[in-house]
Design an enzyme around this catalytic site. Structure first.
Site, PDB file in Angstrom:
ATOM      1  N   ARG A  16       0.862  -1.185   0.000  1.00  0.00           N
ATOM      2  CA  ARG A  16       0.000   0.000   0.000  1.00  0.00           C
ATOM      3  C   ARG A  16       0.897   1.233   0.000  1.00  0.00           C
ATOM      4  NH1 ARG A  16      -4.256   2.509   4.488  1.00  0.00           N
ATOM      5  NH2 ARG A  16      -4.847   4.266   3.153  1.00  0.00           N
ATOM      6  N   HIS A  17       0.532   2.223  -0.784  1.00  0.00           N
ATOM      7  CA  HIS A  17       1.326   3.448  -0.892  1.00  0.00           C
ATOM      8  C   HIS A  17       1.569   4.078   0.477  1.00  0.00           C
ATOM      9  CE1 HIS A  17      -2.169   5.970  -0.052  1.00  0.00           C
ATOM     10  NE2 HIS A  17      -2.853   5.218  -0.902  1.00  0.00           N
ATOM     11  N   GLY A  18       2.578   4.949   0.539  1.00  0.00           N
ATOM     12  CA  GLY A  18       2.873   5.671   1.769  1.00  0.00           C
ATOM     13  C   GLY A  18       1.778   6.671   2.126  1.00  0.00           C
ATOM     14  N   TRP A  22      -4.826  12.692   3.091  1.00  0.00           N
ATOM     15  CA  TRP A  22      -6.153  12.106   3.265  1.00  0.00           C
ATOM     16  C   TRP A  22      -6.110  10.757   3.965  1.00  0.00           C
ATOM     17  CZ3 TRP A  22      -9.861  13.123  -1.473  1.00  0.00           C
ATOM     18  CH2 TRP A  22     -10.076  14.499  -1.587  1.00  0.00           C
ATOM     19  N   GLU A  87      -7.730   2.591  -6.932  1.00  0.00           N
ATOM     20  CA  GLU A  87      -8.569   2.444  -5.742  1.00  0.00           C
ATOM     21  C   GLU A  87     -10.049   2.429  -6.096  1.00  0.00           C
ATOM     22  OE1 GLU A  87      -9.167   1.244  -3.045  1.00  0.00           O
ATOM     23  OE2 GLU A  87      -8.310   2.493  -1.459  1.00  0.00           O
ATOM     24  N   TYR A  90     -15.295   5.911  -5.076  1.00  0.00           N
ATOM     25  CA  TYR A  90     -16.252   6.133  -3.987  1.00  0.00           C
ATOM     26  C   TYR A  90     -17.420   7.034  -4.367  1.00  0.00           C
ATOM     27  CZ  TYR A  90     -12.500   4.200  -1.112  1.00  0.00           C
ATOM     28  OH  TYR A  90     -11.519   3.382  -0.580  1.00  0.00           O
TER      29      TYR A  90
END
Length: 202
Positions: A16-18, A22, A87, A90
């Site tokens: 998972r990215h750093g 957000w 991702e 949403y």
């Protein structure tokens, strides 16, 4: 058993990215392309050593800059971009926290249980996210016969991908927490897909 397919020897490594602004504030970050924070870049700089023991035959990243930059800092240059690693879309809940969404809808909303509603983007169902994950896994399958595969992506989408690999229902992903900058490893134990390592931060 004679003629039985060989069990894949390779492993799937999920990163998972750093951290981003957000991810720290709890805002849902799907289609918004925001950068890593300084702390997020520091997260990524620690990945190179942690990933050094693998034999990667394929390295893929989400198109979002937070994932691509994580890969770059971790020592993987410009990884091949796969849009299926993006991702969850949403919809109207983009950029909003769970607390804000619950205050609006009036119940204990949860993304995996209740889904999202359209906004500036259409949004996705969890099943649609799982369908994208399946396409990533199909792409990885030939490489996994003998080598490892590295995927740079996002919290919810990687949780769904892991669930799809495990042959569980997509909503099972609600039970798999994944922190920014974490490393997870999926592999086969005999013929069974399994979790070797999950949400490791060091």
């Amino acid at each position: 058993m004679t003629g039985a397919p060989a069990v894949p020897e390779g492993r799937i490594v999920l990163v998972r990215h750093g951290k981003t602004e957000w991810s720290e504030s709890g805002q849902h970050t799907g289609t918004t392309d925001i950068p890593l924070t300084a702390e997020g870049e520091a997260d990524a700089s620690r990945l190179q050593e942690r990933l050094s023991g693998f034999d990667f035959g394929l390295v893929l990243s989400s198109p979002m800059q937070r994932a691509r930059r994580t890969a770059e800092i971790a020592g993987f240059g410009s990884p091949e971009v796969d849009p299926n690693l993006v991702e969850w879309d949403y919809g109207a809940y983009e950029g909003r926290t769970t607390k804000e969404i619950r205050a609006e809808v009036g119940y204990e909303w949860a993304a995996f249980e209740h889904g999202v509603v359209p906004g500036e983007t259409p949004g996705e169902t969890v099943e649609e996210v799982a369908a994208r994950a399946s396409r990533v896994l199909l792409r990885a399958a030939p490489v996994l016969a003998t080598r490892d595969v590295l995927l740079f992506g996002h919290g919810h989408a990687l949780r769904v991908l892991a669930t799809t690999f495990l042959r569980e229902q997509p909503r099972f992903a609600a039970k798999l927490l994944l922190d920014a900058g974490s490393v997870s490893v999926l592999e086969y134990e005999r013929e069974q897909p399994a979790i070797k390592l999950w949400n490791s931060l060091g």
